[in-house]
Design an enzyme around this catalytic site. Structure first.
Site, PDB file in Angstrom:
ATOM      1  CB  SER A 129       8.139 -27.665   9.670  1.00 22.99           C
ATOM      2  OG  SER A 129       6.920 -26.953   9.750  1.00 22.99           O
ATOM      3  CE  LYS A 181      -4.944  -2.497   1.632  1.00 23.94           C
ATOM      4  NZ  LYS A 181      -5.081  -3.624   0.692  1.00 23.94           N
TER       5      LYS A 181
END
Length: 313
Positions: A129, A181
């Site tokens: 990765s 949020k």
């Protein structure tokens, strides 16, 4: 007065005790050869290959005592030091990492791309990765036959405690200014809309990862896309798929770096150490508990994180 001064001395001794203990630990580590003063280890003079290590999970920063993490800022400093060193003719990047932070991996990749010297990667047991991301644009990649590499992809994980809290009759109230949020909050499950929203972000970064590998390895994008399903590959499989250039070990990688750097014979090496400085060790030993604080635990659980990391045991 005697009791007063006795109290003062006792308090002073108590305050100095952590520093004295740290000094003892530092002395023991120095005697054992675990601390080498200076940023680099080298013998002799003349043309050399710089060896830079990337060990552990790649983070933007890591504590001085966290030997399991690769501190991107330290690695970038080593890269820049090697770039400025006139003796260094090539860089050997020794990668032993499952990847980690997207930003930290990209910062290391960017720093390597700024260096106008040959770059050879030597993969250890694991270079997956983000560990592959920082390697992909090297001039030559050497993996052992049994290295695990690839795992081209992006992962983002969230923990939800909603079910557990409901079982115990606990509720959380959030006051926010917008519907996203509190996105990723551990106090509630993610909505279907939020999953679509965040998947688009992950896909955008994944597409950049695929483009980067295709360009670095000079492979058709479709071929890289087919390989980029998160799978890890052995060194043999990676060679067959064009993800690495050679099967071998660190010595083979060192010889290739010397060759690309125009060095004949056995190359001199300058090994950039990732050992912490004495001051960092002192601060790490005396400045905090070995356990994370409540605020750190909550931060780890609740902050959305994008990672190029192989999520294996």
């Amino acid at each position: 007065m005697a009791p007063f001064w006795g109290t003062v001395l006792a308090v002073a001794a108590g305050a100095l005790l952590p520093f004295l203990a740290c000094g003892g630990v530092l002395a023991a580590m120095l005697a054992a050869g675990r601390i080498v003063p200076g940023a680099a280890r080298s013998v002799g003079s003349g043309p050399a290959v710089a060896i830079i290590h990337v060990r552990g999970v790649i983070l933007s920063s890591a504590g001085a005592l966290d030997s399991s993490a690769a501190n991107a800022q330290t690695i970038i400093k080593h890269i820049r030091d090697a770039a400025k060193n006139a003796d260094v003719r090539a860089i050997l990047l020794r990668v032993e990492s499952p990847g980690g932070s997207v930003v930290a991996s990209d910062e290391i990749y960017h720093a390597l791309n700024q260096v106008d010297k040959p770059l050879v990667v030597s993969m250890g047991e694991l270079a997956a990765s983000g560990g592959y991301y920082i390697s992909a644009n090297a001039d030559w990649i050497v993996a052992t036959p049994n290295t695990l590499t690839g795992s081209i992809g992006v992962i983002s994980e969230f923990i939800s405690l909603e079910g557990l809290l409901n079982d115990y009759g606990v509720s959380a109230t959030t006051i926010a200014t917008g519907k996203r949020k509190d996105f990723g909050s551990m106090f509630r499950n993610m909505t279907a809309e939020e999953k679509v929203y965040w998947q688009a972000t992950v896909d955008e970064i994944f597409a950049s990862f695929v483009d980067l590998v295709a360009a670095g390895r000079k492979l058709p994008r479709a071929q890289v896309q087919a390989l980029a399903d998160g799978s890890v590959y052995t060194g043999r499989q990676a060679l067959a798929n064009g993800l690495v250039d050679e099967l071998g070990y660190e010595q083979e990688a060192l010889r290739k770096a010397a060759e690309l750097g125009g060095i004949t014979g056995d190359p001199r090496t300058i090994e950039y150490s990732d050992e912490p400085s004495w001051l960092q060790l002192l601060q790490g030993l005396s400045g905090r508990s070995a356990l994370p604080s409540r605020a750190e635990v909550l931060s780890l659980l609740s902050v959305p994180a994008l990672q190029m990391r192989w999520a294996a045991p």
